[in-house]
Write an enzyme that holds these catalytic residues in place. Structure first.
Site, short mmCIF file in Angstrom:
data_model
loop_
_atom_site.label_atom_id
_atom_site.label_comp_id
_atom_site.label_asym_id
_atom_site.label_seq_id
_atom_site.Cartn_x
_atom_site.Cartn_y
_atom_site.Cartn_z
CG ASP A 170 -1.92 -1.08 1.25
OD1 ASP A 170 -1.96 -1.87 0.29
OD2 ASP A 170 -2.68 -1.18 2.24
CG HIS A 303 -5.50 -0.95 -2.14
ND1 HIS A 303 -5.34 -1.38 -0.84
CD2 HIS A 303 -5.20 0.38 -2.14
CE1 HIS A 303 -4.97 -0.35 -0.09
NE2 HIS A 303 -4.88 0.72 -0.87
#
Length: 423
Positions: A170, A303
């Site tokens: 991330d 994501h």
């Protein structure tokens, strides 16, 4: 006699010149001091000065420890996240927009506190075993620093506590020999970079490039405070209209919204990645790399790697529940689109920050080996049909914290070269 051997080539030559200059300076200073002393000594008839610099050797050229261009070249070194001390993020507007309604009571009750202790203990054990298996497969494993994420912090714009260092994908993206720190979009993740700084400084000292994207203030203006999310239908409609909880007040992005294929990187505009963030990356990586924006029929875009996961040159897993709106351009480029089977994870297993499609959130060790959920027998069969060996690992409790194998890792070094795979 002054005997010095120069070093040649780029910055190393400059370092050598600096070293030589420093030695000459010290030599001249010493000569002047001794000459002054000799004039005050009646017995001194002359002074002989000999400067000889010995044992100046060229530094050994070290290969940069950071180098990765895609998601499938042979993996040599990887960062694996930590579940230790993980905290439930406070239930702010950006967290609400990225989580499912069924878990909102969990966030309301536990926000700012530790994840359930027994569950967290099992997650820690699973990730340790995952690290052991990676080492057994010949991969060097690195870990972020353990940090106390419960501490409250305050900036001029907001107050929050931390979250974790569980998902390096991330926050860190490797493009070639460069490590890029993503600015993040959740206030609970503002200081997450601190867990990775010792590692990044080490890589930098050994030759890697290190870039930190502009850190957003995360002021109220970055978020639509009235973002109307009540049902999945609401989310579908808003995402289709290009409306997200993050505004264009300042650049923000999570690195996990990008997926790499050599000279081409693909990214989605999501709840945590805005167009300003994408544009910053486009300018930063141009002209050597090209950024392509793609989108999906996804009610909760956050994501890309459980929606569109590139697993080989021209080979991509595409989530059948979240079809890619630009799929034709991949087909025209000759890519093979593989739709993974429906996940087998039970409905009652807690997935506080993700969907069941973590089954396709796999880590390629090379083109013929993949780390995959040990419980997902149908996806094992899919990979076998593709001629790819499955390395089966169970991280079900770790999944609950928000990620699969791709999320829990950032590949630091893969053995390969920069190529173009998308034409």
């Amino acid at each position: 006699m002054l005997r010095v051997r120069c070093l040649r080539g780029g910055s190393r030559g400059a370092e050598a010149a600096h070293l030589i200059g420093a030695m000459l300076g010290r030599a001249v200073t010493g000569w002047v001091q001794r000459a002054f002393q000799s004039t005050s000594s009646a017995g001194a008839a002359q002074m002989q000065h000999v400067v000889e610099v010995e044992h100046v050797t060229e530094p050994v050229q070290q290969e940069c420890p950071v180098c990765s261009y895609n998601e499938w070249d042979p993996l040599e070194e990887v960062i694996v996240g930590r579940a230790e001390n993980a905290q439930v993020p406070p239930f702010t507007v950006e967290v609400k927009a990225n989580t499912y309604e069924k878990y909102w009571p969990f966030y309301q009750k536990h926000g700012g506190q530790s994840f359930p202790a027994d569950h967290l203990k099992k997650a820690v054990a699973e990730i340790e075993e995952m690290c052991n298996i990676l080492r057994h497969e010949g991969v060097n494993v690195r870990r972020p620093e353990p940090i106390n994420w419960s501490l409250e912090y305050k900036t001029p714009d907001f107050t929050s506590s931390g979250m974790y260092a569980a998902m390096p994908r991330d926050i860190l993206m490797v493009v070639g020999n460069e490590i890029i720190e993503a600015p993040m979009a959740w206030r609970a993740r503002f200081f997450e970079y601190r867990a990775y700084r010792p590692l990044i400084k080490e890589y930098f000292s050994k030759g890697a490039k290190w870039t930190t994207a502009p850190k957003p203030t995360m002021a109220d203006e970055l978020y639509d405070q009235d973002y109307p999310i009540r049902t999945v239908e609401d989310r579908h409609k808003l995402a289709a209209e290009g409306k997200f909880v993050t505004t264009e007040h300042e650049p923000c992005f999570d690195a996990a919204d990008f997926i790499r294929a050599g000279r081409d990187l693909f990214v989605q505009r999501s709840q945590v990645t805005n167009y300003m963030g994408i544009e910053w990356m486009r300018r930063h990586l141009a002209p050597e790399y090209k950024i392509h924006i793609i989108s999906f029929k996804d009610p909760n875009p956050m994501h890309i790697d459980a929606t569109f996961n590139i697993i080989g040159p021209g080979l991509v897993l595409s989530n059948p529940d979240r079809p890619c709106r630009q799929v034709d351009m991949f087909k025209k480029a000759g890519w093979t689109i593989v739709k993974p089977p429906t996940p087998l994870i039970p409905d009652d297993h807690p997935l506080w920050m993700s969907s069941k499609w973590l089954s396709m959130n796999v880590l390629m060790l090379d083109e013929k080996r993949v780390m995959v959920d040990a419980n997902e027998s149908t996806i094992h069969k899919m990979f076998e049909n593709l001629g790819i060996k499955t390395i089966k690992v169970n991280i079900r409790h770790a999944n609950s914290l928000g990620g699969g194998f791709h999320c829990w890792t950032t590949d630091v070094r893969r053995r390969g070269t920069l190529q173009s795979y998308f034409h």
